[in-house]
Design a protein around this motif. Structure first.
Motif, PDB file in Angstrom:
ATOM      1  N   HIS A 196       0.808  -1.228   0.000  1.00 62.15           N
ATOM      2  CA  HIS A 196       0.000   0.000   0.000  1.00 62.15           C
ATOM      3  C   HIS A 196       0.838   1.274   0.000  1.00 62.15           C
ATOM      4  O   HIS A 196       0.360   2.329  -0.396  1.00 62.15           O
ATOM      5  CB  HIS A 196      -0.957  -0.006   1.189  1.00 62.15           C
ATOM      6  N   SER A 197       2.101   1.193   0.399  1.00 58.87           N
ATOM      7  CA  SER A 197       2.938   2.401   0.432  1.00 58.87           C
ATOM      8  C   SER A 197       3.635   2.669  -0.903  1.00 58.87           C
ATOM      9  O   SER A 197       4.225   3.729  -1.089  1.00 58.87           O
ATOM     10  CB  SER A 197       3.970   2.300   1.553  1.00 58.87           C
ATOM     11  N   ASP A 198       3.562   1.713  -1.839  1.00 61.01           N
ATOM     12  CA  ASP A 198       4.198   1.902  -3.145  1.00 61.01           C
ATOM     13  C   ASP A 198       3.292   2.715  -4.049  1.00 61.01           C
ATOM     14  O   ASP A 198       2.093   2.455  -4.162  1.00 61.01           O
ATOM     15  CB  ASP A 198       4.504   0.556  -3.794  1.00 61.01           C
ATOM     16  N   ARG A 199       3.884   3.711  -4.703  1.00 58.49           N
ATOM     17  CA  ARG A 199       3.168   4.582  -5.630  1.00 58.49           C
ATOM     18  C   ARG A 199       3.741   4.347  -7.023  1.00 58.49           C
ATOM     19  O   ARG A 199       4.951   4.174  -7.186  1.00 58.49           O
ATOM     20  CB  ARG A 199       3.345   6.053  -5.257  1.00 58.49           C
ATOM     21  N   PHE A 200       2.891   4.379  -8.011  1.00 55.81           N
ATOM     22  CA  PHE A 200       3.292   4.132  -9.390  1.00 55.81           C
ATOM     23  C   PHE A 200       3.292   5.466 -10.140  1.00 55.81           C
ATOM     24  O   PHE A 200       2.253   6.138 -10.204  1.00 55.81           O
ATOM     25  CB  PHE A 200       2.323   3.154 -10.054  1.00 55.81           C
ATOM     26  N   PHE A 201       4.442   5.836 -10.695  1.00 58.82           N
ATOM     27  CA  PHE A 201       4.599   7.095 -11.413  1.00 58.82           C
ATOM     28  C   PHE A 201       4.972   6.804 -12.868  1.00 58.82           C
ATOM     29  O   PHE A 201       5.812   5.938 -13.132  1.00 58.82           O
ATOM     30  CB  PHE A 201       5.702   7.951 -10.789  1.00 58.82           C
ATOM     31  N   VAL A 202       4.372   7.543 -13.798  1.00 57.59           N
ATOM     32  CA  VAL A 202       4.694   7.428 -15.214  1.00 57.59           C
ATOM     33  C   VAL A 202       5.434   8.692 -15.621  1.00 57.59           C
ATOM     34  O   VAL A 202       5.013   9.806 -15.300  1.00 57.59           O
ATOM     35  CB  VAL A 202       3.420   7.246 -16.065  1.00 57.59           C
ATOM     36  N   LEU A 203       6.563   8.515 -16.315  1.00 53.84           N
ATOM     37  CA  LEU A 203       7.366   9.634 -16.811  1.00 53.84           C
ATOM     38  C   LEU A 203       7.147   9.730 -18.306  1.00 53.84           C
ATOM     39  O   LEU A 203       7.389   8.757 -19.036  1.00 53.84           O
ATOM     40  CB  LEU A 203       8.845   9.411 -16.511  1.00 53.84           C
ATOM     41  N   GLU A 204       6.676  10.878 -18.743  1.00 52.11           N
ATOM     42  CA  GLU A 204       6.361  11.072 -20.153  1.00 52.11           C
ATOM     43  C   GLU A 204       7.254  12.148 -20.749  1.00 52.11           C
ATOM     44  O   GLU A 204       7.445  13.198 -20.154  1.00 52.11           O
ATOM     45  CB  GLU A 204       4.899  11.463 -20.315  1.00 52.11           C
ATOM     46  N   SER A 205       7.797  11.821 -21.930  1.00 55.04           N
ATOM     47  CA  SER A 205       8.626  12.759 -22.680  1.00 55.04           C
ATOM     48  C   SER A 205       8.741  12.200 -24.081  1.00 55.04           C
ATOM     49  O   SER A 205       9.517  11.290 -24.325  1.00 55.04           O
ATOM     50  CB  SER A 205      10.012  12.883 -22.047  1.00 55.04           C
ATOM     51  N   GLY A 206       7.936  12.706 -24.995  1.00 48.55           N
ATOM     52  CA  GLY A 206       7.937  12.128 -26.331  1.00 48.55           C
ATOM     53  C   GLY A 206       7.294  10.761 -26.303  1.00 48.55           C
ATOM     54  O   GLY A 206       6.282  10.548 -25.654  1.00 48.55           O
ATOM     55  N   SER A 207       7.919   9.794 -26.978  1.00 54.26           N
ATOM     56  CA  SER A 207       7.353   8.448 -27.026  1.00 54.26           C
ATOM     57  C   SER A 207       7.982   7.573 -25.956  1.00 54.26           C
ATOM     58  O   SER A 207       8.944   7.939 -25.306  1.00 54.26           O
ATOM     59  CB  SER A 207       7.587   7.844 -28.406  1.00 54.26           C
ATOM     60  N   GLY A 208       7.419   6.405 -25.771  1.00 55.00           N
ATOM     61  CA  GLY A 208       7.933   5.456 -24.799  1.00 55.00           C
ATOM     62  C   GLY A 208       7.093   5.434 -23.546  1.00 55.00           C
ATOM     63  O   GLY A 208       6.230   6.280 -23.330  1.00 55.00           O
ATOM     64  N   PHE A 209       7.334   4.418 -22.739  1.00 53.56           N
ATOM     65  CA  PHE A 209       6.598   4.232 -21.483  1.00 53.56           C
ATOM     66  C   PHE A 209       7.629   4.015 -20.384  1.00 53.56           C
ATOM     67  O   PHE A 209       8.199   2.939 -20.259  1.00 53.56           O
ATOM     68  CB  PHE A 209       5.652   3.029 -21.593  1.00 53.56           C
ATOM     69  N   ASP A 210       7.920   5.052 -19.625  1.00 49.76           N
ATOM     70  CA  ASP A 210       8.881   4.969 -18.531  1.00 49.76           C
ATOM     71  C   ASP A 210       8.134   5.113 -17.218  1.00 49.76           C
ATOM     72  O   ASP A 210       7.081   5.760 -17.155  1.00 49.76           O
ATOM     73  CB  ASP A 210       9.936   6.064 -18.647  1.00 49.76           C
ATOM     74  N   TYR A 211       8.691   4.530 -16.165  1.00 49.52           N
ATOM     75  CA  TYR A 211       7.990   4.548 -14.886  1.00 49.52           C
ATOM     76  C   TYR A 211       8.959   4.393 -13.722  1.00 49.52           C
ATOM     77  O   TYR A 211      10.098   3.955 -13.890  1.00 49.52           O
ATOM     78  CB  TYR A 211       6.932   3.437 -14.824  1.00 49.52           C
ATOM     79  N   VAL A 212       8.453   4.752 -12.554  1.00 48.21           N
ATOM     80  CA  VAL A 212       9.145   4.523 -11.287  1.00 48.21           C
ATOM     81  C   VAL A 212       8.085   4.069 -10.292  1.00 48.21           C
ATOM     82  O   VAL A 212       7.005   4.668 -10.206  1.00 48.21           O
ATOM     83  CB  VAL A 212       9.834   5.807 -10.757  1.00 48.21           C
ATOM     84  N   VAL A 213       8.378   3.007  -9.561  1.00 50.72           N
ATOM     85  CA  VAL A 213       7.535   2.586  -8.447  1.00 50.72           C
ATOM     86  C   VAL A 213       8.317   2.948  -7.194  1.00 50.72           C
ATOM     87  O   VAL A 213       9.438   2.479  -6.997  1.00 50.72           O
ATOM     88  CB  VAL A 213       7.220   1.074  -8.480  1.00 50.72           C
ATOM     89  N   ALA A 214       7.748   3.826  -6.381  1.00 52.92           N
ATOM     90  CA  ALA A 214       8.462   4.347  -5.213  1.00 52.92           C
ATOM     91  C   ALA A 214       7.460   4.710  -4.122  1.00 52.92           C
ATOM     92  O   ALA A 214       6.251   4.768  -4.364  1.00 52.92           O
ATOM     93  CB  ALA A 214       9.276   5.575  -5.613  1.00 52.92           C
ATOM     94  N   GLY A 215       7.975   4.997  -2.968  1.00 53.07           N
ATOM     95  CA  GLY A 215       7.118   5.392  -1.851  1.00 53.07           C
ATOM     96  C   GLY A 215       6.742   6.860  -1.867  1.00 53.07           C
ATOM     97  O   GLY A 215       5.714   7.247  -1.313  1.00 53.07           O
ATOM     98  N   ALA A 216       7.561   7.694  -2.513  1.00 49.63           N
ATOM     99  CA  ALA A 216       7.303   9.138  -2.493  1.00 49.63           C
ATOM    100  C   ALA A 216       8.053   9.805  -3.638  1.00 49.63           C
ATOM    101  O   ALA A 216       8.998   9.250  -4.201  1.00 49.63           O
ATOM    102  CB  ALA A 216       7.749   9.736  -1.163  1.00 49.63           C
ATOM    103  N   ILE A 217       7.618  11.021  -3.930  1.00 43.36           N
ATOM    104  CA  ILE A 217       8.298  11.863  -4.916  1.00 43.36           C
ATOM    105  C   ILE A 217       8.347  13.284  -4.370  1.00 43.36           C
ATOM    106  O   ILE A 217       7.415  13.726  -3.680  1.00 43.36           O
ATOM    107  CB  ILE A 217       7.582  11.851  -6.283  1.00 43.36           C
ATOM    108  N   GLY A 218       9.426  13.960  -4.657  1.00 46.00           N
ATOM    109  CA  GLY A 218       9.531  15.364  -4.276  1.00 46.00           C
ATOM    110  C   GLY A 218      10.418  16.091  -5.259  1.00 46.00           C
ATOM    111  O   GLY A 218      11.176  15.468  -6.001  1.00 46.00           O
TER     112      GLY A 218
END
Length: 150
Positions: free
Chosen positions: A104-126
């Protein structure tokens, strides 16, 4: 101008929400597997201009990631349910005995820049924005021990 943002609560991280959007270039600046800290840094625009502003984006407690070395413009979103399922399919090594190791503490983030599918699974972002030189340590860096402690 100085900006500080730290997001790690469910009400701050709504699926599909755009968290950060910038026309600046960002580079993969550092990763510490020991502490699960991933740092992206900006200092320039894609055309090479530098306005003196430095932006550091930190992901804390990283569990999985798929990244590029450089982003020409960057948008970071909270992953939709569909994107979360795609990330789970692309990261089978994060399962344990058939169960989901993400909690439940893991957050799913998608990074977008042009094409492609990039991501980070992390507890927080700042992120932190300041006018410090690019060569200086990140605002998020651990403090330097005092000489009396060394």
């Amino acid at each position: 101008m100085v900006a500080d943002i730290w997001l790690n609560k469910s009400h701050q991280l709504v699926p599909g929400a755009v968290l950060y959007n910038s026309p600046r270039s960002f580079d993969l600046w550092g990763y510490s597997p020991t502490f699960g800290r991933l740092l992206l840094r900006n200092g320039h625009f894609p055309d090479g201009r530098h306005d003196g502003v430095r932006v550091d984006v930190l992901f804390q407690s990283v569990r999985a990631m798929k990244l590029r070395q450089r982003y020409e413009g960057l948008q970071i979103c909270c992953a939709s349910e569909e994107a979360c399922e795609r990330i789970r399919r692309e990261t089978p090594q994060t399962t344990y005995l058939g169960g989901d190791r993400y909690d439940h503490s893991d957050r799913f983030f998608v990074l977008e820049s042009g094409s492609g599918f990039d991501y980070v699974v992390a507890g927080a972002i700042g992120w932190h924005e300041d006018r410090a030189p690019l060569s200086w340590p990140s605002y998020f860096a651990d403090p330097i021990p005092s000489p009396a402690i060394l």
